[in-house]
Design an enzyme around this catalytic site. Structure first.
Site, mmCIF file in Angstrom:
data_model
loop_
_atom_site.group_PDB
_atom_site.id
_atom_site.type_symbol
_atom_site.label_atom_id
_atom_site.label_comp_id
_atom_site.label_asym_id
_atom_site.label_seq_id
_atom_site.Cartn_x
_atom_site.Cartn_y
_atom_site.Cartn_z
ATOM 1 N N GLU A 116 6.247 12.665 1.284
ATOM 2 C CA GLU A 116 4.840 12.972 0.974
ATOM 3 C C GLU A 116 3.919 11.799 1.313
ATOM 4 O O GLU A 116 2.799 11.714 0.804
ATOM 5 C CB GLU A 116 4.683 13.368 -0.505
ATOM 6 C CG GLU A 116 5.489 14.568 -0.945
ATOM 7 C CD GLU A 116 5.108 15.878 -0.248
ATOM 8 O OE1 GLU A 116 4.133 15.882 0.528
ATOM 9 O OE2 GLU A 116 5.819 16.880 -0.459
ATOM 10 N N HIS A 139 2.682 11.442 -7.763
ATOM 11 C CA HIS A 139 3.023 12.865 -7.720
ATOM 12 C C HIS A 139 4.257 13.116 -8.568
ATOM 13 O O HIS A 139 5.200 12.325 -8.552
ATOM 14 C CB HIS A 139 3.286 13.294 -6.264
ATOM 15 C CG HIS A 139 3.914 14.642 -6.134
ATOM 16 N ND1 HIS A 139 3.275 15.796 -6.541
ATOM 17 C CD2 HIS A 139 5.127 15.034 -5.665
ATOM 18 C CE1 HIS A 139 4.077 16.830 -6.313
ATOM 19 N NE2 HIS A 139 5.203 16.407 -5.791
ATOM 20 N N HIS A 141 6.370 16.525 -11.223
ATOM 21 C CA HIS A 141 6.555 17.955 -11.508
ATOM 22 C C HIS A 141 6.580 18.218 -13.019
ATOM 23 O O HIS A 141 7.608 18.645 -13.547
ATOM 24 C CB HIS A 141 7.878 18.438 -10.909
ATOM 25 C CG HIS A 141 8.056 18.160 -9.440
ATOM 26 N ND1 HIS A 141 9.292 18.055 -8.838
ATOM 27 C CD2 HIS A 141 7.137 17.974 -8.452
ATOM 28 C CE1 HIS A 141 9.141 17.817 -7.542
ATOM 29 N NE2 HIS A 141 7.843 17.747 -7.289
ATOM 30 N N GLU A 169 -9.430 15.151 -26.499
ATOM 31 C CA GLU A 169 -9.663 13.992 -25.629
ATOM 32 C C GLU A 169 -9.652 14.334 -24.135
ATOM 33 O O GLU A 169 -9.987 13.491 -23.318
ATOM 34 C CB GLU A 169 -8.665 12.876 -25.926
ATOM 35 C CG GLU A 169 -7.247 13.214 -25.599
ATOM 36 C CD GLU A 169 -6.321 12.013 -25.857
ATOM 37 O OE1 GLU A 169 -5.201 12.028 -25.311
ATOM 38 O OE2 GLU A 169 -6.717 11.102 -26.588
ATOM 39 N N HIS A 210 4.328 23.938 -7.887
ATOM 40 C CA HIS A 210 5.022 22.741 -7.419
ATOM 41 C C HIS A 210 4.852 21.558 -8.380
ATOM 42 O O HIS A 210 5.843 21.051 -8.905
ATOM 43 C CB HIS A 210 4.526 22.381 -6.004
ATOM 44 C CG HIS A 210 5.231 21.211 -5.401
ATOM 45 N ND1 HIS A 210 5.666 21.164 -4.105
ATOM 46 C CD2 HIS A 210 5.586 20.016 -5.925
ATOM 47 C CE1 HIS A 210 6.262 20.026 -3.858
ATOM 48 N NE2 HIS A 210 6.220 19.305 -4.962
HETATM 49 ZN ZN ZN Z 1 6.997 17.390 -5.378
#
Ligand code: ZN
Length: 270
Positions: A116, A139, A141, A169, A210
């Site tokens: 990525e 990134h 999950h 918050e 994802h």
């Molecule tokens: Zn991912």
């Protein structure tokens, strides 16, 4: 030269990957982080003229020419980072208009940066334009944010408002809201460009079915941003199937804006 494993940025990166794994956000080889570094931060630990390998990136990012990044490796497991940082992480400098990454440290088993990498680097460009001191793209999950993309509309205003309503918050932590990408093939320049476009207006970008991208000024802030959104999504998934008797109203959110000196995304509150 001092030992780079003792550098504050390295210690923090190792702690963050381990913590993310412990939160269950990074199963198997899931998740990736890139941390922008200054040459002054690394020069006590590494000789910037000593390039170990040149790795093609497959994209151009002239805005990042000469910039240094500590980044997680492709196919690497976050849970293993603390045991072998040098195999699981790499420190690169972008050259040739971003088309080449010069490896200065790490990826010792011949590996390379996360698949990525395009989404990360393009997101750094977008966030630096919005906030010149942005340094982190992360990134992962997280289960509840991911679950939400199956049962909640992906309309960004509605998605954001639901999260804001789940914990007091939230609007203070992410007044810019959450942007959402529909399902796309990951690991491509196309999803990188689409993510970066979404990053222009928010520090959180959900990838439907994802995971999520977060951006921030340091690892703690970015972790906290994702942590807060994920907590809100967890509350949502606990209550979505029940009648809702109470909520946080827009009038109350305006009170929060005033009390904490934040401004909710234009048009997101009535
Ligand atoms: Zn991912």
């Amino acid at each position: 030269m001092k030992d780079v494993l003792n550098a504050p940025f390295m210690v923090e990166m190792i702690r963050t990957t381990a913590n993310m794994y412990a939160h269950g956000w990074d199963e198997r080889n899931g998740g990736n982080i890139s941390l922008l570094l200054n040459e002054t931060e690394i020069s006590a630990y590494l000789d910037p003229t000593r390039v170990l390998r040149m790795i093609p990136t497959g994209f151009a990012a002239p805005e990042l020419e000469g910039r240094y990044f500590l980044v997680t490796g492709t196919g690497k497991y976050f849970k293993n980072v603390p045991y072998d940082p040098a195999a699981n992480l790499g420190l690169v400098r972008l050259a040739d208009g971003g088309r080449t990454a010069e490896l200065l440290w790490g990826f010792t088993d011949g590996g390379r940066f996360t698949s990525e990498f395009p989404a990360h680097m393009m997101s750094h460009v977008a966030r630096l334009a919005a906030d010149p001191v942005n340094r982190v793209v992360m990134h992962c999950h997280p289960a509840n944010l991911l679950a939400m993309t199956y049962v909640h509309t992906l309309d960004e205003r509605e998605f954001t408002r639901t999260l804001w309503q789940m914990c007091t918050e939230c609007i203070v932590v992410f007044p810019d809201g959450v942007n959402v990408l529909p399902w796309m093939l990951c690991g491509t320049n196309e999803i990188g460009q689409a993510t970066a476009e979404k990053m222009r207006t928010a520090r959180l970008v959900v990838w439907a079915q994802h995971g999520v991208y977060g951006a921030g000024r340091d690892l703690d802030e970015t972790f906290g941003l994702i942590e807060t959104a994920e907590k809100a999504a967890e509350i949502y998934m606990k209550i979505a199937h029940l009648p809702r008797l109470n909520t946080i109203t827009d009038a109350q959110m305006h009170q929060l804006e005033e009390r904490f000196g934040v401004k909710a995304r234009e048009g997101y509150l009535s």
